[in-house]
Write an enzyme that holds these catalytic residues in place. Structure first.
Site, PDB file in Angstrom:
ATOM      1  N   CYS A   7      45.720  -1.706 -16.543  1.00 20.01           N
ATOM      2  CA  CYS A   7      44.835  -0.839 -15.771  1.00 20.01           C
ATOM      3  C   CYS A   7      45.099  -1.123 -14.293  1.00 20.01           C
ATOM      4  O   CYS A   7      46.073  -1.784 -13.950  1.00 20.01           O
ATOM      5  CB  CYS A   7      43.372  -1.026 -16.156  1.00 20.01           C
ATOM      6  SG  CYS A   7      42.677  -2.620 -15.783  1.00 20.01           S
ATOM      7  N   CYS A  79      42.588   2.765 -18.522  1.00 16.12           N
ATOM      8  CA  CYS A  79      41.804   3.417 -17.476  1.00 16.12           C
ATOM      9  C   CYS A  79      41.015   4.579 -18.078  1.00 16.12           C
ATOM     10  O   CYS A  79      41.471   5.229 -19.008  1.00 16.12           O
ATOM     11  CB  CYS A  79      42.712   3.951 -16.372  1.00 16.12           C
ATOM     12  SG  CYS A  79      43.725   2.690 -15.612  1.00 16.12           S
ATOM     13  N   CYS A  87      45.690   6.299 -13.845  1.00 13.07           N
ATOM     14  CA  CYS A  87      46.286   5.174 -14.569  1.00 13.07           C
ATOM     15  C   CYS A  87      47.665   4.897 -14.011  1.00 13.07           C
ATOM     16  O   CYS A  87      48.421   5.824 -13.718  1.00 13.07           O
ATOM     17  CB  CYS A  87      46.413   5.503 -16.049  1.00 13.07           C
ATOM     18  SG  CYS A  87      44.938   5.136 -16.969  1.00 13.07           S
TER      19      CYS A  87
END
Length: 157
Positions: A7, A79, A87
């Site tokens: 992430c 994400c 992302c």
């Protein structure tokens, strides 16, 4: 097999996924986590949650994807789509999947509401990890089948 949970900040979701995966997975599978723009610290509520679940927290840190110890076989971004997050796109010839989860670090409200956001992220990630670990060995060895399974697992909530 090495799995990278990726992430942006690498302080909550990817850390929770990494620790949970390593807690549940057989010894021939290992997870790591990283961020494209790591915060530099693991969110304290992530540590509290993992400890409450009986999951070891030693050795986990917020780190950059530029400092991975090994090249991952699979990269799973975590994400959240609904939050409008971008992302990171891992650069490398690896199998990729997206398991979007809302960022509990962005949760607001009472202590109970914020804690509930962390619990929700954990429960979603745990269910998806368990589904991945339940896949037949043949599915894991066939990249086309595995990609399809990983994409399907993303819908588990």
């Amino acid at each position: 097999m090495n799995i990278l949970f990726l992430c942006t900040g690498n302080s909550c979701r990817s850390i929770i996924a990494e620790a949970t995966f390593n807690h549940l997975a057989p010894s021939d599978m290992h997870a790591m986590s990283a961020g494209s723009q790591p915060t530099g610290e693991v969110h304290p509520r992530s540590i509290t949650l993992l400890k409450a679940k009986g999951i070891a927290t030693e050795g986990y840190s917020s780190k950059s994807w530029n400092n991975l110890p090994v090249t991952p076989d699979i990269v799973i971004t975590v994400c959240g789509n609904a939050a409008g997050e971008t992302c990171p796109a891992y650069l490398g010839n690896v199998l990729r999947a997206h398991w979007g989860v809302d960022d509990p670090a962005k949760a607001t409200g009472t202590e109970e509401q914020i804690n509930a956001s962390f619990e929700s992220a954990y429960q979603i990630l745990k269910a998806r990890i368990e589904a991945f670990l339940a896949l037949a060995p043949e599915a894991i060895k066939d990249h086309k089948v595995l990609k399809s399974e990983l994409d399907s697992i993303a819908s588990i909530v």
